[in-house]
Scaffold this motif. Structure first.
Motif, mmCIF file in Angstrom:
data_model
loop_
_atom_site.group_PDB
_atom_site.id
_atom_site.type_symbol
_atom_site.label_atom_id
_atom_site.label_comp_id
_atom_site.label_asym_id
_atom_site.label_seq_id
_atom_site.Cartn_x
_atom_site.Cartn_y
_atom_site.Cartn_z
ATOM 1 N N SER A 1 -111.541 23.324 -26.535
ATOM 2 C CA SER A 1 -111.382 24.336 -27.592
ATOM 3 C C SER A 1 -112.689 25.055 -27.867
ATOM 4 O O SER A 1 -112.730 26.290 -27.990
ATOM 5 C CB SER A 1 -110.868 23.668 -28.871
ATOM 6 O OG SER A 1 -109.575 23.148 -28.685
ATOM 7 N N GLN B 1 -107.554 23.846 -33.451
ATOM 8 C CA GLN B 1 -106.650 22.689 -33.392
ATOM 9 C C GLN B 1 -107.417 21.408 -33.717
ATOM 10 O O GLN B 1 -107.239 20.361 -33.097
ATOM 11 C CB GLN B 1 -105.980 22.579 -32.019
ATOM 12 C CG GLN B 1 -105.065 23.758 -31.698
ATOM 13 C CD GLN B 1 -104.353 23.605 -30.380
ATOM 14 O OE1 GLN B 1 -104.942 23.193 -29.388
ATOM 15 N NE2 GLN B 1 -103.059 23.925 -30.368
ATOM 16 N N GLY B 2 -108.304 21.533 -34.704
ATOM 17 C CA GLY B 2 -109.124 20.404 -35.107
ATOM 18 C C GLY B 2 -108.928 20.062 -36.565
ATOM 19 O O GLY B 2 -108.057 20.616 -37.250
ATOM 20 N N THR C 1 -112.766 18.371 -32.963
ATOM 21 C CA THR C 1 -111.854 19.082 -32.072
ATOM 22 C C THR C 1 -112.076 18.580 -30.648
ATOM 23 O O THR C 1 -112.491 17.447 -30.451
ATOM 24 C CB THR C 1 -112.057 20.612 -32.207
ATOM 25 O OG1 THR C 1 -111.141 21.286 -31.360
ATOM 26 C CG2 THR C 1 -113.475 21.032 -31.889
#
Length: 433
Positions: free
Chosen positions: A267, A248-249, A263
């Protein structure tokens, strides 16, 4: 979104805890009642991932689950000391006319019980106490209290364990159970919420993963035309984009063969198993582990995290290709990830190491690494071969460090070790830093 609070304990304690949790609109409770200690793991295992926090009604279930090691979220237990015990003793004294020295106790340590009685202003002290660490059977506790009562040495038992309370009642022994107070429960819930808030803040910190990958290694055995080079780099970028999406970066290039993924700490915590291992990039994303050298940086801002990532990458490259190092926001450096010889050292210049650095030709960072290695080994003695393994440097470089310290009076040869009958003896140095 509500936080899920798992509560495990005896029936009478849980009733008190539940009455307090109703005051917290942000909590959603999962209640588990146990009657026998041996059932605790079977009861809690199906719900390992169902709670963000766990609160236990006493020290026994808490200690058992903590030592079990399968719960990784914040945990706490409601102590029986303080107001809980004071309330019990007040009832025994005023309602039953029983003094402290006429009672048998369990669970508490001698030190904490003495301190409590002193602070409560109760003179005379106790006589009988059975302290234990971890789990204990209700039968063993009941036997202890019953024997003293039958011999006329006590008038009643004071227990913290619900199962022991029930067992003693069944045997006809006068027993008084120490129950948690609302104030004690309230204090523990507030502590858990503060812990959760702190962990959430840490998880949302900015993290940057700086990676060096040679895309041209995919061309091994092929041609080296410009178009082929560009295609190889595009393939690498596609793989890294999938990896960045998994984190999710976001991905950006940072020079030829160098890439940065922005990120969060949480994570990277997950994919590296709390910064202990290298993620399996090859199976999931087609990125060969032996092609990647990586530095991870954690910071309060994106700029700070990126600077830390660059520093971590330099440390990783010092140790050779395919190494991963982490630079945290407290200036500590950990790595190499996945190595049995993983160490943690600080880049912050302490006065002690600065002084040693001024006396020698060694940098504060090198001395900090050595200091960390000695602490990890719990010994001030080491030979050059061992130092080389920990630092992942050549043995001759390790010998140079030790000889430099010896020359300046900061190390002394205290013996020799022979790795095998024909091998050259290795000098063992004791370090004085």
């Amino acid at each position: 979104m509500k936080l899920r609070l798992g509560i495990l304990g005896a029936d009478d304690s849980l009733a008190i805890i539940e009455s307090v949790t109703r005051e917290f609109a942000e909590l959603e409770c999962l209640k588990i009642v146990y009657w026998k200690e041996e059932d605790i793991f079977d009861l809690i295992e199906p719900h390992i991932h169902d709670a963000d926090l766990w609160l236990f009604s006493g020290k026994v279930p808490y200690t058992m689950v903590r030592d079990w090691g399968k719960i990784t979220v914040p945990m706490a237990y409601v102590p029986h000391m303080g107001a809980s015990l004071y309330r019990t003793l007040l009832h025994l004294s005023h309602q039953c006319g029983i003094l402290v020295h006429e009672l048998s106790f369990d669970t508490f340590s001698a030190e904490e019980l003495n301190l409590f009685l002193e602070e409560a202003g109760i003179e005379g002290g106790y006589t009988w106490l059975k302290h234990y660490d971890g789990a204990i059977s209700a039968e063993e506790l009941a036997d202890y209290h019953e024997k003293l009562w039958k011999e006329g040495k006590t008038k009643a038992a004071v227990t913290c364990l619900r199962t022991a309370d029930l067992e003693l009642q069944a045997r006809g022994v006068p027993v008084h159970r120490v129950l948690p107070t609302r104030a004690g429960v309230l204090s523990m819930i507030h502590m858990l919420l503060r812990t959760q808030e702190m962990l959430h803040f840490k998880d949302t910190q900015i993290a940057v993963q700086m990676m060096e990958i040679d895309p041209f290694r995919e061309l091994a055995g092929g041609t080296f035309a410009t178009d082929e080079w560009q295609n190889a780099e595009i393939k690498t970028m596609e793989k890294l984009l999938r990896y960045a999406k998994h984190l999710q970066g976001s991905l950006k290039t940072a020079g030829p063969g160098r890439y940065a993924i922005f990120t969060t700490r949480g994570s990277l915590h997950n994919v590296t198993s709390d910064y202990s291992t290298v993620p399996d990039l090859e199976e999931a994303f087609g990125i060969r582990a032996d092609w990647v050298t990586c530095g991870i940086g954690i910071g309060k801002t994106a700029y700070e995290a990126e600077i830390h990532a660059g520093t971590a990458l330099l440390h990783a490259k010092e140790r050779g290709p395919a190494n991963w190092m982490v630079f945290f926001d407290d200036k500590s450096i950990v790595g190499p990830l996945g190595s049995k010889e993983q160490i943690s050292y600080s880049s912050a210049s302490t006065r002690r190491l600065q002084k040693v650095s001024q006396q020698t030709s060694l940098s504060v960072l090198t001395l900090s690494k050595l200091d960390s290695i000695l602490k990890k080994r719990a010994s001030q003695e080491i030979n050059a071969h061992e130092l080389a393994q920990y630092m992942q440097i050549l043995p001759r470089s390790a010998r140079r460090i030790l000889i430099e310290l010896e020359t300046k009076g900061l190390a002394q040869v205290v013996g020799e070790e022979s790795p095998n009958p024909r091998g050259r003896p290795r000098k063992v140095y004791r370090i004085f830093m």
